[in-house]
Motif scaffolding. Structure first.
Motif, PDB file in Angstrom:
ATOM      1  N   GLU A 134       0.553  -1.211  -0.949  1.00  0.00           N
ATOM      2  CA  GLU A 134       0.301  -0.105   0.403  1.00  0.00           C
ATOM      3  C   GLU A 134       1.006   1.496  -0.109  1.00  0.00           C
ATOM      4  OE1 GLU A 134      -2.649  -0.296   3.200  1.00  0.00           O
ATOM      5  OE2 GLU A 134      -3.040  -2.143   3.294  1.00  0.00           O
ATOM      6  N   PRO A 135       1.049   1.445  -1.298  1.00  0.00           N
ATOM      7  CA  PRO A 135       2.470   3.053  -1.534  1.00  0.00           C
ATOM      8  C   PRO A 135       1.771   3.860  -0.243  1.00  0.00           C
ATOM      9  CG  PRO A 135       1.315   2.122  -3.533  1.00  0.00           C
ATOM     10  CD  PRO A 135       1.887   1.275  -2.375  1.00  0.00           C
ATOM     11  N   CYS A 136       2.305   4.754  -0.125  1.00  0.00           N
ATOM     12  CA  CYS A 136       2.110   6.035   0.548  1.00  0.00           C
ATOM     13  C   CYS A 136       0.918   7.406  -0.757  1.00  0.00           C
ATOM     14  CB  CYS A 136       2.420   6.774   1.597  1.00  0.00           C
ATOM     15  SG  CYS A 136       3.972   7.491   0.294  1.00  0.00           S
ATOM     16  N   LYS A 137       0.373   8.116  -0.796  1.00  0.00           N
ATOM     17  CA  LYS A 137      -0.646   9.017  -1.270  1.00  0.00           C
ATOM     18  C   LYS A 137       0.968   9.238  -2.694  1.00  0.00           C
ATOM     19  CE  LYS A 137      -2.853  13.228  -2.321  1.00  0.00           C
ATOM     20  NZ  LYS A 137      -3.771  13.705  -1.297  1.00  0.00           N
ATOM     21  N   ARG A 138       2.202   9.864  -1.413  1.00  0.00           N
ATOM     22  CA  ARG A 138       3.260  10.590  -2.170  1.00  0.00           C
ATOM     23  C   ARG A 138       3.694   9.965  -3.417  1.00  0.00           C
ATOM     24  NH1 ARG A 138       7.614  14.521  -2.056  1.00  0.00           N
ATOM     25  NH2 ARG A 138       8.646  14.335  -3.942  1.00  0.00           N
ATOM     26  N   ASP A 194       4.540  10.296  -7.543  1.00  0.00           N
ATOM     27  CA  ASP A 194       4.703   9.941  -8.390  1.00  0.00           C
ATOM     28  C   ASP A 194       5.289   8.704  -9.091  1.00  0.00           C
ATOM     29  OD1 ASP A 194       6.416  12.120  -6.522  1.00  0.00           O
ATOM     30  OD2 ASP A 194       7.418  10.683  -5.550  1.00  0.00           O
ATOM     31  N   ALA A 195       4.771   7.975  -9.003  1.00  0.00           N
ATOM     32  CA  ALA A 195       4.451   6.884  -9.844  1.00  0.00           C
ATOM     33  C   ALA A 195       4.231   7.148 -11.315  1.00  0.00           C
ATOM     34  CB  ALA A 195       4.203   5.570  -9.829  1.00  0.00           C
ATOM     35  N   GLU A 196       2.576   7.934 -10.944  1.00  0.00           N
ATOM     36  CA  GLU A 196       2.011   8.693 -12.464  1.00  0.00           C
ATOM     37  C   GLU A 196       2.744   9.960 -12.725  1.00  0.00           C
ATOM     38  OE1 GLU A 196      -1.319   9.234 -14.681  1.00  0.00           O
ATOM     39  OE2 GLU A 196      -1.003   8.083 -13.092  1.00  0.00           O
ATOM     40  N   LEU A 197       3.773  10.619 -11.952  1.00  0.00           N
ATOM     41  CA  LEU A 197       4.406  11.713 -12.856  1.00  0.00           C
ATOM     42  C   LEU A 197       5.294  10.953 -13.562  1.00  0.00           C
ATOM     43  CD1 LEU A 197       4.403  14.820 -10.001  1.00  0.00           C
ATOM     44  CD2 LEU A 197       2.573  14.022 -12.013  1.00  0.00           C
ATOM     45  N   THR A 198       5.809  10.174 -13.357  1.00  0.00           N
ATOM     46  CA  THR A 198       7.112   9.863 -13.422  1.00  0.00           C
ATOM     47  C   THR A 198       6.873   8.831 -15.457  1.00  0.00           C
ATOM     48  OG1 THR A 198       8.265   8.530 -11.562  1.00  0.00           O
ATOM     49  CG2 THR A 198       8.654   7.712 -13.708  1.00  0.00           C
ATOM     50  N   SER A 199       5.335   7.958 -15.260  1.00  0.00           N
ATOM     51  CA  SER A 199       4.543   7.406 -16.429  1.00  0.00           C
ATOM     52  C   SER A 199       4.143   8.543 -16.861  1.00  0.00           C
ATOM     53  CB  SER A 199       4.110   6.378 -16.265  1.00  0.00           C
ATOM     54  OG  SER A 199       2.453   7.105 -15.327  1.00  0.00           O
TER      55      SER A 199
END
Length: 70
Positions: free
Chosen positions: A36-40, A44-49
């Motif tokens: 369960e990754p934190c919101k941050r 970050d994963a979304e922005l990277t993609s």
């Protein structure tokens, strides 16, 4: 750390954590973050993609549409 304890369960988590001076709450927080990754981290994963998609050149993004001569 979590991999070590997963691969060697016979060691026991609490003694290893105590020897390394790692609070057990920290270990369990690491375990939770794996599933369960934190919101941050999710942001970050979304922005990277998005960044990867936007830096793909038009030639790369349309290469699959190229026709091959028959």
């Amino acid at each position: 750390m979590t991999t070590l304890l997963d691969e060697h369960p016979r060691l026991g988590g609490e003694p290893v954590l105590r020897e390394l001076s790692i609070p057990s709450s920290t270990y369990y927080r690491w375990r939770q973050a794996e599933t369960e990754p934190c919101k941050r981290h999710r942001q970050d994963a979304e922005l990277t993609s998005r960044s990867v998609r936007s830096t793909t050149s038009p030639a790369e993004s349309t290469a699959h549409l190229a026709c091959t001569p028959s």
